[in-house]
Design an enzyme around this catalytic site. Structure first.
Site, PDB file in Angstrom:
ATOM      1  N   HIS A 195       0.823  -1.222   0.000  1.00  0.00           N
ATOM      2  CA  HIS A 195       0.000   0.000   0.000  1.00  0.00           C
ATOM      3  C   HIS A 195       0.851   1.265   0.000  1.00  0.00           C
ATOM      4  CE1 HIS A 195      -3.560  -2.482   1.790  1.00  0.00           C
ATOM      5  NE2 HIS A 195      -3.270  -2.800   0.544  1.00  0.00           N
ATOM      6  N   ASN A 249      -3.197 -12.639  16.163  1.00  0.00           N
ATOM      7  CA  ASN A 249      -4.089 -11.498  16.289  1.00  0.00           C
ATOM      8  C   ASN A 249      -4.870 -11.658  17.586  1.00  0.00           C
ATOM      9  OD1 ASN A 249      -6.187  -9.560  15.938  1.00  0.00           O
ATOM     10  ND2 ASN A 249      -5.791  -9.621  13.716  1.00  0.00           N
TER      11      ASN A 249
HETATM   12  N1  APR Z   1      -0.755  -7.597  17.744  1.00  0.00           N
HETATM   13  C1  APR Z   1      -1.337  -8.210  16.673  1.00  0.00           C
HETATM   14  N2  APR Z   1      -2.478  -7.772  16.078  1.00  0.00           N
HETATM   15  C2  APR Z   1      -3.049  -6.660  16.597  1.00  0.00           C
HETATM   16  C3  APR Z   1      -2.510  -5.965  17.708  1.00  0.00           C
HETATM   17  C4  APR Z   1      -1.320  -6.485  18.283  1.00  0.00           C
HETATM   18  N3  APR Z   1      -0.753  -5.896  19.352  1.00  0.00           N
HETATM   19  N4  APR Z   1      -3.325  -4.896  17.988  1.00  0.00           N
HETATM   20  C5  APR Z   1      -4.334  -4.919  17.080  1.00  0.00           C
HETATM   21  N5  APR Z   1      -4.179  -5.986  16.258  1.00  0.00           N
HETATM   22  C6  APR Z   1      -5.030  -6.398  15.137  1.00  0.00           C
HETATM   23  C7  APR Z   1      -6.480  -6.005  15.268  1.00  0.00           C
HETATM   24  O1  APR Z   1      -7.194  -7.000  16.004  1.00  0.00           O
HETATM   25  C8  APR Z   1      -6.920  -5.988  13.793  1.00  0.00           C
HETATM   26  O2  APR Z   1      -7.392  -7.270  13.380  1.00  0.00           O
HETATM   27  O3  APR Z   1      -4.564  -5.732  14.000  1.00  0.00           O
HETATM   28  C9  APR Z   1      -5.627  -5.678  13.049  1.00  0.00           C
HETATM   29  C10 APR Z   1      -5.624  -4.306  12.422  1.00  0.00           C
HETATM   30  O4  APR Z   1      -6.616  -4.331  11.422  1.00  0.00           O
HETATM   31  P1  APR Z   1      -6.895  -2.998  10.593  1.00  0.00           P
HETATM   32  O5  APR Z   1      -6.985  -1.853  11.539  1.00  0.00           O
HETATM   33  O6  APR Z   1      -8.025  -3.312   9.661  1.00  0.00           O
HETATM   34  O7  APR Z   1      -5.547  -2.790   9.754  1.00  0.00           O
HETATM   35  P2  APR Z   1      -5.127  -3.558   8.423  1.00  0.00           P
HETATM   36  O8  APR Z   1      -5.653  -4.955   8.405  1.00  0.00           O
HETATM   37  O9  APR Z   1      -3.669  -3.369   8.273  1.00  0.00           O
HETATM   38  O10 APR Z   1      -5.876  -2.685   7.299  1.00  0.00           O
HETATM   39  C11 APR Z   1      -5.610  -3.064   5.956  1.00  0.00           C
HETATM   40  O11 APR Z   1      -6.914  -1.215   5.168  1.00  0.00           O
HETATM   41  O12 APR Z   1      -7.533   0.935   5.429  1.00  0.00           O
HETATM   42  C12 APR Z   1      -6.750   0.120   4.667  1.00  0.00           C
HETATM   43  O13 APR Z   1      -4.790   0.659   3.523  1.00  0.00           O
HETATM   44  C13 APR Z   1      -5.297   0.480   4.808  1.00  0.00           C
HETATM   45  O14 APR Z   1      -3.404  -1.023   4.878  1.00  0.00           O
HETATM   46  C14 APR Z   1      -4.673  -0.756   5.449  1.00  0.00           C
HETATM   47  C15 APR Z   1      -5.659  -1.850   5.080  1.00  0.00           C
END
Ligand code: APR
Length: 240
Positions: free
Chosen positions: A107, A206
């Protein structure tokens, strides 16, 4: 574990313990405060580039103020024992600063900028930002275009090189570790499915259940920074 290839697929959650808000965690997620479509889409950029630029510039500076955590460092340390490829949805540079040498940004990156008209990379001066502000005029390119962050906005294609390297890294993996992603944003979310359909074990880390949890070979309800440091040694036992 010589001659073993480990491919990591990471999302915002791996940077959460560095103090970087994730995207979808309601109480702290970045989106909780802004309209995601308005601030992370090419439409939003066309409508008010100064708002979009201010938000990304703030995240750029915020990222400089945080440090890699034990999760990033563990993945880098695995390179002493295996061939490690990191495929990340994150636009931060914490994997690189944690020591990983193969990182593919699906991204884009908060640390790369380009012209929105001629695509010329921009490495000129950036406006200072002592604290978050609502609007900042983006710099202009020599061609008259506006300088934008080199990140992938909703509706835009992924960088072909990063995508091709990521697909290869999944296809050639002996194990895929999916950490810190809600696994809902495609095409990135299709990579764990590609591993599973190729008979490659997928281990998810996760603290919450995700769209991948039910189909993962193993889904650990755990946080990245406390789990990754010992995960590699545990792989033989975990995978049987
Ligand atoms: N360790 C592991 N996982 C964690 C932790 C942690 N300490 N804290 C939170 N999480 C998990 C949450 O439970 C969630 O499932 O990380 C995940 C974050 O998910 P999102 O906020 O949706 O982020 P992501 O999956 O990277 O989003 C994907 O969406 O908005 C677009 O481009 C943006 O790259 C991003 C994409």
């Amino acid at each position: 574990m010589v001659n073993v290839q480990v491919t990591v697929l990471s999302g915002a959650g791996i940077s959460a313990e560095s103090g970087v808000p994730t995207f979808r965690d309601v109480e702290t997620g970045l989106w909780a405060k802004v309209d995601p479509y308005e601030i992370s889409s090419s439409d939003g950029w066309q409508r008010h580039p100064e708002k979009v630029w201010a938000w990304y510039l703030w995240r750029h500076y915020m990222m400089k103020a945080v440090q890699p955590n034990d999760g990033h460092r563990a993945i880098a340390a695995w390179e002493d024992h295996a061939e490690v490829h990191v495929v990340t949805q994150n636009v931060d540079d914490l994997h690189e600063r944690g020591g990983s040498s193969r990182v593919y940004h699906l991204h884009g990156s908060l640390f790369e900028f380009r012209c929105d008209r001629c695509d010329l990379p921009y490495d000129g001066p950036l406006p200072a930002m002592p604290e978050p502000v609502e609007v900042v005029e983006p710099p202009t390119c020599v061609c008259g275009g506006l300088i934008r962050p080199n990140v992938v906005w909703f509706g835009e294609g992924l960088p072909a090189d990063a995508w091709d390297r990521s697909v290869d890294a999944v296809r050639n993996a002996d194990v895929a570790i999916v950490v810190g992603t809600s696994a809902v944003v495609y095409p990135a979310a299709g990579l764990p499915e590609l591993a599973l359909s190729s008979g490659i074990p997928v281990i998810e880390i996760n603290p919450e259940e995700t769209a991948l949890s039910a189909s993962a070979t193993l889904s650990l309800r755990a946080k990245a920074a406390s789990t990754l440091p010992t995960l590699l040694q545990r792989l033989p036992a975990l995978l049987g």
